[in-house]
Write a protein that holds these residues in place. Sequence first.
Motif, PDB file in Angstrom:
ATOM      1  N   CYS A 199     -15.343   5.812   7.973  1.00  0.00           N
ATOM      2  CA  CYS A 199     -15.217   5.550   6.541  1.00  0.00           C
ATOM      3  C   CYS A 199     -15.894   4.218   6.236  1.00  0.00           C
ATOM      4  N   ARG A 200     -16.359   4.096   5.027  1.00  0.00           N
ATOM      5  CA  ARG A 200     -16.947   2.827   4.582  1.00  0.00           C
ATOM      6  C   ARG A 200     -15.967   2.185   3.607  1.00  0.00           C
ATOM      7  N   TYR A 201     -15.504   0.983   3.957  1.00  0.00           N
ATOM      8  CA  TYR A 201     -14.565   0.273   3.099  1.00  0.00           C
ATOM      9  C   TYR A 201     -15.208   0.045   1.734  1.00  0.00           C
ATOM     10  N   ARG A 202     -14.462   0.366   0.671  1.00  0.00           N
ATOM     11  CA  ARG A 202     -14.959   0.193  -0.702  1.00  0.00           C
ATOM     12  C   ARG A 202     -14.294  -0.998  -1.384  1.00  0.00           C
ATOM     13  N   GLU A 203     -12.953  -0.966  -1.482  1.00  0.00           N
ATOM     14  CA  GLU A 203     -12.257  -2.012  -2.231  1.00  0.00           C
ATOM     15  C   GLU A 203     -10.771  -1.985  -1.924  1.00  0.00           C
ATOM     16  N   THR A 204     -10.099  -3.064  -2.322  1.00  0.00           N
ATOM     17  CA  THR A 204      -8.648  -3.164  -2.216  1.00  0.00           C
ATOM     18  C   THR A 204      -8.097  -3.381  -3.612  1.00  0.00           C
ATOM     19  N   MET A 205      -7.027  -2.660  -3.920  1.00  0.00           N
ATOM     20  CA  MET A 205      -6.365  -2.795  -5.216  1.00  0.00           C
ATOM     21  C   MET A 205      -4.933  -3.290  -4.999  1.00  0.00           C
ATOM     22  N   PHE A 206      -4.534  -4.277  -5.782  1.00  0.00           N
ATOM     23  CA  PHE A 206      -3.154  -4.744  -5.783  1.00  0.00           C
ATOM     24  C   PHE A 206      -2.307  -3.692  -6.488  1.00  0.00           C
ATOM     25  N   MET A 207      -1.229  -3.238  -5.826  1.00  0.00           N
ATOM     26  CA  MET A 207      -0.399  -2.168  -6.369  1.00  0.00           C
ATOM     27  C   MET A 207       1.045  -2.613  -6.642  1.00  0.00           C
ATOM     28  N   GLY A 208       1.257  -3.903  -6.715  1.00  0.00           N
ATOM     29  CA  GLY A 208       2.596  -4.400  -7.000  1.00  0.00           C
ATOM     30  C   GLY A 208       3.205  -5.094  -5.802  1.00  0.00           C
ATOM     31  N   ARG A 209       4.510  -5.231  -5.859  1.00  0.00           N
ATOM     32  CA  ARG A 209       5.246  -5.909  -4.792  1.00  0.00           C
ATOM     33  C   ARG A 209       6.457  -5.062  -4.419  1.00  0.00           C
TER      34      ARG A 209
ATOM     35  N   THR B 138       6.940  -8.772  -1.024  1.00  0.00           N
ATOM     36  CA  THR B 138       5.615  -8.855  -0.426  1.00  0.00           C
ATOM     37  C   THR B 138       4.669  -7.929  -1.178  1.00  0.00           C
ATOM     38  N   ASP B 139       3.387  -8.254  -1.124  1.00  0.00           N
ATOM     39  CA  ASP B 139       2.371  -7.478  -1.833  1.00  0.00           C
ATOM     40  C   ASP B 139       2.183  -6.093  -1.222  1.00  0.00           C
ATOM     41  N   ILE B 140       1.915  -5.135  -2.078  1.00  0.00           N
ATOM     42  CA  ILE B 140       1.510  -3.786  -1.680  1.00  0.00           C
ATOM     43  C   ILE B 140       0.043  -3.658  -2.080  1.00  0.00           C
ATOM     44  N   MET B 141      -0.807  -3.351  -1.114  1.00  0.00           N
ATOM     45  CA  MET B 141      -2.240  -3.225  -1.370  1.00  0.00           C
ATOM     46  C   MET B 141      -2.682  -1.798  -1.045  1.00  0.00           C
ATOM     47  N   LEU B 142      -3.628  -1.312  -1.807  1.00  0.00           N
ATOM     48  CA  LEU B 142      -4.221   0.001  -1.557  1.00  0.00           C
ATOM     49  C   LEU B 142      -5.666  -0.226  -1.124  1.00  0.00           C
TER      50      LEU B 142
ATOM     51  N   ALA C 100      -5.440   4.111   2.039  1.00  0.00           N
ATOM     52  CA  ALA C 100      -4.341   3.726   2.908  1.00  0.00           C
ATOM     53  C   ALA C 100      -3.574   2.594   2.239  1.00  0.00           C
ATOM     54  N   VAL C 101      -2.297   2.511   2.540  1.00  0.00           N
ATOM     55  CA  VAL C 101      -1.432   1.495   1.942  1.00  0.00           C
ATOM     56  C   VAL C 101      -1.228   0.369   2.954  1.00  0.00           C
ATOM     57  N   GLU C 102      -1.433  -0.852   2.471  1.00  0.00           N
ATOM     58  CA  GLU C 102      -1.253  -2.035   3.311  1.00  0.00           C
ATOM     59  C   GLU C 102      -0.039  -2.810   2.835  1.00  0.00           C
ATOM     60  N   VAL C 103       0.868  -3.071   3.757  1.00  0.00           N
ATOM     61  CA  VAL C 103       2.049  -3.883   3.477  1.00  0.00           C
ATOM     62  C   VAL C 103       2.384  -4.643   4.763  1.00  0.00           C
ATOM     63  N   TYR C 104       2.754  -5.909   4.647  1.00  0.00           N
ATOM     64  CA  TYR C 104       3.031  -6.780   5.798  1.00  0.00           C
ATOM     65  C   TYR C 104       1.863  -6.790   6.792  1.00  0.00           C
ATOM     66  N   ASN C 105       0.645  -6.842   6.271  1.00  0.00           N
ATOM     67  CA  ASN C 105      -0.588  -6.945   7.062  1.00  0.00           C
ATOM     68  C   ASN C 105      -0.779  -5.769   8.029  1.00  0.00           C
ATOM     69  N   THR C 106      -0.193  -4.629   7.702  1.00  0.00           N
ATOM     70  CA  THR C 106      -0.407  -3.397   8.461  1.00  0.00           C
ATOM     71  C   THR C 106      -0.817  -2.315   7.472  1.00  0.00           C
TER      72      THR C 106
ATOM     73  N   ARG D 136      10.374  -5.090  -2.377  1.00  0.00           N
ATOM     74  CA  ARG D 136      11.489  -5.869  -1.825  1.00  0.00           C
ATOM     75  C   ARG D 136      11.855  -5.385  -0.423  1.00  0.00           C
ATOM     76  N   LYS D 137      11.237  -4.314   0.023  1.00  0.00           N
ATOM     77  CA  LYS D 137      11.576  -3.764   1.339  1.00  0.00           C
ATOM     78  C   LYS D 137      11.149  -4.736   2.440  1.00  0.00           C
ATOM     79  N   SER D 138      12.025  -4.899   3.411  1.00  0.00           N
ATOM     80  CA  SER D 138      11.741  -5.763   4.555  1.00  0.00           C
ATOM     81  C   SER D 138      10.840  -5.015   5.535  1.00  0.00           C
ATOM     82  N   PRO D 139      10.267  -5.717   6.519  1.00  0.00           N
ATOM     83  CA  PRO D 139       9.489  -5.006   7.541  1.00  0.00           C
ATOM     84  C   PRO D 139      10.299  -3.916   8.243  1.00  0.00           C
ATOM     85  N   ASP D 140      11.584  -4.169   8.488  1.00  0.00           N
ATOM     86  CA  ASP D 140      12.434  -3.146   9.111  1.00  0.00           C
ATOM     87  C   ASP D 140      12.623  -1.943   8.196  1.00  0.00           C
TER      88      ASP D 140
END
Length: 185
Positions: A74-84, A16-20, A43-49, A86-90
């Motif tokens: 805070c004022r949202y600036r941007e999202t950066m793709f930081m890779g993927r 799954t994608d890792i977003m910053l 903040a780091v976003e993974v699994y839509n959290t 293999r970790k599951s939600p658990d």
Amino acid sequence: LSLSSVFQNNRKNKMTDIMLNIYDTSGYTPYLHPFGLGIYHCAVEVYNTEYVFQLTTDGETEICEVSPKTLPNCRYRETMFMGRTRKSPDDVAKLIQVMKNEYSRQDYDALTWNNQAFSNDFLMRLGGPSLPNWIGRSSKIAKCFRCCISPQFLNGSMQANEQTRVSNVVDLSKVKEYLKLERYT
């Protein structure tokens, strides 16, 4: 090799994608950003959290789970793709529990042990890259003037936001003393 075993193997290796998500925390940041400076929260976003180390409404500093791109003050600036990852939600939930013990209120420091340190650590543990250098550049510069910065700001009891006045964060008399320049009086 059966088709079902291939399907199960693909499901097991699902990534799954890792977003910053990056936020401006100062009204000055839009003017400083073109010069590679600014005061950022991330903040780091993974699994839509979104996972963030921040000051909560009750004055505590902790790792929180929030809806992506919704941080208050805070004022949202941007999202950066930081890779993927293999970790599951658990796996992510277990990792966050471990990190909650490592990132506590008493260790918080606005310049060193902050949301950027947490985000960088979390990204690395997910298998992603480290934070881009420009995000922490202002903190690195501010460390040179640590003696002039309000202890309340450094320990998190004063949260920086767009309404924070520079005079509340920086003791200008200490800056003058630090620089030993009388012409600024």
